[in-house]
Write a protein that holds these residues in place. Structure first.
Motif, PDB file in Angstrom:
ATOM      1  N   GLY A  62      38.711  30.671  43.125  1.00  6.58           N
ATOM      2  CA  GLY A  62      39.966  30.091  43.636  1.00  6.58           C
ATOM      3  C   GLY A  62      40.843  31.356  44.539  1.00  6.58           C
ATOM      4  N   GLU A  63      40.102  32.489  44.698  1.00  3.45           N
ATOM      5  CA  GLU A  63      40.965  33.519  45.305  1.00  3.45           C
ATOM      6  C   GLU A  63      40.483  33.356  46.961  1.00  3.45           C
ATOM      7  N   GLU A  64      41.562  33.726  47.625  1.00  4.57           N
ATOM      8  CA  GLU A  64      41.485  33.565  49.278  1.00  4.57           C
ATOM      9  C   GLU A  64      40.456  34.641  49.629  1.00  4.57           C
ATOM     10  N   SER A  91      25.888  36.242  44.609  1.00 12.64           N
ATOM     11  CA  SER A  91      27.344  36.895  45.151  1.00 12.64           C
ATOM     12  C   SER A  91      28.574  36.372  44.654  1.00 12.64           C
ATOM     13  N   GLU A  92      29.477  37.163  44.305  1.00 15.92           N
ATOM     14  CA  GLU A  92      30.847  36.684  44.466  1.00 15.92           C
ATOM     15  C   GLU A  92      31.416  35.711  45.334  1.00 15.92           C
ATOM     16  N   GLU A  93      30.727  35.901  46.328  1.00 14.58           N
ATOM     17  CA  GLU A  93      31.277  34.829  47.389  1.00 14.58           C
ATOM     18  C   GLU A  93      30.572  33.745  47.680  1.00 14.58           C
ATOM     19  N   PRO A 115      30.153  42.048  47.321  1.00 16.08           N
ATOM     20  CA  PRO A 115      30.156  42.472  48.586  1.00 16.08           C
ATOM     21  C   PRO A 115      31.339  43.251  48.866  1.00 16.08           C
ATOM     22  N   LEU A 116      32.433  42.777  48.413  1.00 12.50           N
ATOM     23  CA  LEU A 116      33.681  43.539  48.895  1.00 12.50           C
ATOM     24  C   LEU A 116      34.552  43.564  47.706  1.00 12.50           C
ATOM     25  N   ASP A 117      34.744  44.767  46.995  1.00 15.07           N
ATOM     26  CA  ASP A 117      35.583  44.687  45.852  1.00 15.07           C
ATOM     27  C   ASP A 117      36.997  45.259  46.353  1.00 15.07           C
ATOM     28  N   GLY A 118      37.953  44.681  45.603  1.00 17.02           N
ATOM     29  CA  GLY A 118      39.335  45.188  46.182  1.00 17.02           C
ATOM     30  C   GLY A 118      39.669  44.745  47.417  1.00 17.02           C
ATOM     31  N   SER A 119      39.395  43.435  47.655  1.00 18.49           N
ATOM     32  CA  SER A 119      40.021  42.977  49.141  1.00 18.49           C
ATOM     33  C   SER A 119      41.474  42.594  49.228  1.00 18.49           C
ATOM     34  N   VAL A 209      45.141  50.762  33.867  1.00 17.00           N
ATOM     35  CA  VAL A 209      45.387  49.431  33.513  1.00 17.00           C
ATOM     36  C   VAL A 209      46.608  48.857  34.512  1.00 17.00           C
ATOM     37  N   ASN A 210      46.598  47.547  34.554  1.00 21.81           N
ATOM     38  CA  ASN A 210      47.672  46.924  35.415  1.00 21.81           C
ATOM     39  C   ASN A 210      48.522  46.900  34.315  1.00 21.81           C
ATOM     40  N   GLU A 211      49.591  47.545  34.212  1.00 22.63           N
ATOM     41  CA  GLU A 211      50.689  47.172  33.122  1.00 22.63           C
ATOM     42  C   GLU A 211      51.671  46.257  33.209  1.00 22.63           C
ATOM     43  N   ILE A 242      44.913  51.718  41.073  1.00 26.60           N
ATOM     44  CA  ILE A 242      44.803  51.551  42.844  1.00 26.60           C
ATOM     45  C   ILE A 242      44.742  49.872  42.703  1.00 26.60           C
ATOM     46  N   GLY A 243      43.974  49.128  42.093  1.00 34.99           N
ATOM     47  CA  GLY A 243      43.882  47.777  42.004  1.00 34.99           C
ATOM     48  C   GLY A 243      42.538  47.470  42.829  1.00 34.99           C
ATOM     49  N   SER A 244      41.687  48.614  43.216  1.00 36.65           N
ATOM     50  CA  SER A 244      40.177  48.338  43.388  1.00 36.65           C
ATOM     51  C   SER A 244      39.381  49.072  42.568  1.00 36.65           C
ATOM     52  N   LEU A 245      38.909  48.167  41.721  1.00 39.96           N
ATOM     53  CA  LEU A 245      37.989  48.447  40.711  1.00 39.96           C
ATOM     54  C   LEU A 245      37.108  49.697  41.042  1.00 39.96           C
ATOM     55  N   VAL A 258      39.865  56.332  31.522  1.00 39.59           N
ATOM     56  CA  VAL A 258      39.470  55.132  31.074  1.00 39.59           C
ATOM     57  C   VAL A 258      39.996  54.177  31.991  1.00 39.59           C
ATOM     58  N   TYR A 259      39.188  53.180  32.355  1.00 40.75           N
ATOM     59  CA  TYR A 259      39.853  51.747  33.039  1.00 40.75           C
ATOM     60  C   TYR A 259      39.691  50.660  31.969  1.00 40.75           C
ATOM     61  N   MET A 260      40.649  49.712  32.118  1.00 36.66           N
ATOM     62  CA  MET A 260      40.690  48.890  31.245  1.00 36.66           C
ATOM     63  C   MET A 260      41.369  47.699  31.985  1.00 36.66           C
ATOM     64  N   TYR A 276      28.056  41.148  38.312  1.00 28.02           N
ATOM     65  CA  TYR A 276      28.128  41.996  39.552  1.00 28.02           C
ATOM     66  C   TYR A 276      29.371  43.015  39.652  1.00 28.02           C
ATOM     67  N   GLU A 277      30.191  42.974  38.522  1.00 30.32           N
ATOM     68  CA  GLU A 277      31.342  44.115  38.508  1.00 30.32           C
ATOM     69  C   GLU A 277      30.968  45.192  37.298  1.00 30.32           C
ATOM     70  N   SER A 278      31.156  44.359  35.873  1.00 29.85           N
ATOM     71  CA  SER A 278      31.081  45.270  34.765  1.00 29.85           C
ATOM     72  C   SER A 278      29.823  45.632  34.526  1.00 29.85           C
TER      73      SER A 278
HETATM   74  P1  AHG Z   1      37.656  41.576  44.161  1.00 27.22           P
HETATM   75  O1  AHG Z   1      38.540  41.856  45.518  1.00 27.22           O
HETATM   76  O2  AHG Z   1      36.337  41.552  44.180  1.00 27.22           O
HETATM   77  O3  AHG Z   1      38.021  40.003  43.850  1.00 27.22           O
HETATM   78  O4  AHG Z   1      38.195  42.233  42.983  1.00 27.22           O
HETATM   79  C1  AHG Z   1      39.476  42.612  42.815  1.00 27.22           C
HETATM   80  C2  AHG Z   1      39.479  43.031  41.217  1.00 27.22           C
HETATM   81  C3  AHG Z   1      39.310  44.627  41.254  1.00 27.22           C
HETATM   82  O5  AHG Z   1      38.675  45.279  42.240  1.00 27.22           O
HETATM   83  C4  AHG Z   1      40.754  45.018  40.730  1.00 27.22           C
HETATM   84  O6  AHG Z   1      40.421  46.147  39.747  1.00 27.22           O
HETATM   85  C5  AHG Z   1      41.314  43.872  40.320  1.00 27.22           C
HETATM   86  O7  AHG Z   1      40.871  42.856  40.882  1.00 27.22           O
HETATM   87  C6  AHG Z   1      42.685  44.096  40.082  1.00 27.22           C
HETATM   88  O8  AHG Z   1      43.289  43.172  39.786  1.00 27.22           O
HETATM   89  P2  AHG Z   1      45.017  42.813  39.239  1.00 27.22           P
HETATM   90  O9  AHG Z   1      45.566  42.699  40.604  1.00 27.22           O
HETATM   91  O10 AHG Z   1      44.829  41.624  38.548  1.00 27.22           O
HETATM   92  O11 AHG Z   1      45.303  44.276  38.492  1.00 27.22           O
END
Ligand code: AHG
Ligand code: MN
Ligand code: MN
Length: 330
Positions: A62-64, A91-93, A115-119, A209-211, A242-245, A258-260, A276-278
């Motif tokens: 459901g993500e754009e 693929s995620e897509e 294919p594109l993480d952190g879009s 972590v996303n606090e 950063i929000g890009s895994l 550590v990333y959580m 395809y991520e973890s």
């Molecule tokens: P994607 O762009 O493949 O959907 O992945 C986004 C993931 C990951 O890259 C990132 O660590 C996480 O979403 C961030 O999520 P939040 O914005 O909820 O923190």
């Protein structure tokens, strides 16, 4: 002068080490190398050409989708299809897995990828990535790929890697014999071995972590985060997210951290996708001497039941992961 080695030379040199007598896994890695260069070229001009914006479709979560997601997805799939060593891709897509035609039925391998993480970071010029995971098929060679070929636990992976499109573009991968990183020389388009035998520091100072989700974390995780906070006063910790895994993972792999992405009240299995991520990152971090857990068990031992299933993820420096688990396991 240092010994300069390209990714192509390295793949051939290590072929025996990862039991690739017929060279098929080497061909697979070469096709990933090619797609990496093509996607890198597009990513680096994303701000120049009219490629930004959404493609107008939503993926299964459901993500754009953004246009570069679609572009990267098709480039990796096509690169993998043409070498005929892969019988299918997930693929995620794509809602369902992609079964390659008859001419790929003899392919021994399947690939799962993001294919594109952190879009969400594409149109703000922040690092993004690609993640891939490779398995040997379990269905008979000579026929079409099956769902069961993709639903294997992470311990069965034969290779995994990621591309980080950052201030430099890097490809980092493992075939189970350590972790090696390659950096693109943008003027030549060649990937050179820049980070041989990568190891994750046992300890680190960074927690990621996303606090903003803090209020819906479990009491144990809240306690761990409180232990990390207040660093000026008592502890050495610092927060980076950063929000890009891939960008967060890579920094922590190099520097220690550590990333959580834990479970939250609205997402009982977290956000990240197991297959395809973890799993690929778990394989890499273990090969580098670190750890990956979903809070209850080793990530790579989870038996998957669905292509797009999610898992909480705690990953990084071994002692830091252990410390998180000592707070959250009760
Ligand atoms: P994607 O762009 O493949 O959907 O992945 C986004 C993931 C990951 O890259 C990132 O660590 C996480 O979403 C961030 O999520 P939040 O914005 O909820 O923190
Ligand atoms: Mn992702
Ligand atoms: Mn993605």
């Amino acid at each position: 002068m240092n010994d300069i080695k390209t990714l192509g030379e390295f793949i051939i040199e290590r072929q025996k080490e990862f039991n690739d007598a017929d060279g098929n896994l080497s061909k697979l890695l070469s096709s990933i190398k090619l797609a990496t260069k093509i996607v890198n070229r597009e990513v680096s001009k994303a701000g120049l050409v009219d490629i930004l914006g959404t493609a107008g479709e939503e993926n299964i979560q459901g993500e754009e989708q953004q246009k570069l997601d679609v572009f990267a997805n098709s480039r990796f799939i096509e690169a993998l299809r043409t070498r005929k060593v892969v019988c299918g891709v997930a693929s995620e897509e794509n809602d369902d897995f992609i079964a390659f035609d008859k001419d790929c039925y003899d392919g021994k391998y399947v690939v799962l990828m993001d294919p594109l993480d952190g879009s969400s970071n594409i149109d703000v010029n922040v690092s993004i990535g690609t993640i891939f995971s490779v398995y040997k098929r379990v269905s008979p060679i000579g026929g079409p790929v099956q769902l069961e070929d993709f639903l294997q636990p992470g311990i069965n992976q034969v290779a995994a890697g990621y591309v980080l499109y950052g201030s430099s573009t890097m490809l980092v991968y493992t075939t189970g014999c350590g972790v090696n990183g390659f950096t693109i020389d943008p003027s030549l388009g060649t990937l050179y071995l820049s980070h041989p035998n990568m190891t994750a520091p046992k300890e680190g100072k960074i927690y990621s972590v996303n606090e903003a989700n803090y209020n819906s974390f479990t009491p144990g995780l809240k306690e761990y985060i409180n232990y990390c906070r207040d660093s000026e006063v008592k502890k050495p910790y610092t927060a980076r997210y950063i929000g890009s895994l891939i960008a967060d993972f890579h920094r922590n792999l190099v520097k220690g951290g550590v990333y959580m992405y834990p479970q939250t009240a609205s997402a009982p299995n977290g956000k990240l996708r197991l297959l395809y991520e973890s799993n690929p990152l778990a394989f890499i971090i273990e090969q580098a001497g670190g750890k990956a857990s979903d809070g209850k068990q080793r990530i790579m031992e989870i038996e998957p039941t669905e292509l797009h299933q999610r898992s909480p993820l705690i990953i990084g420096s071994a002692n830091m992961v252990d410390k998180v688990l000592s707070y959250t396991k009760n």
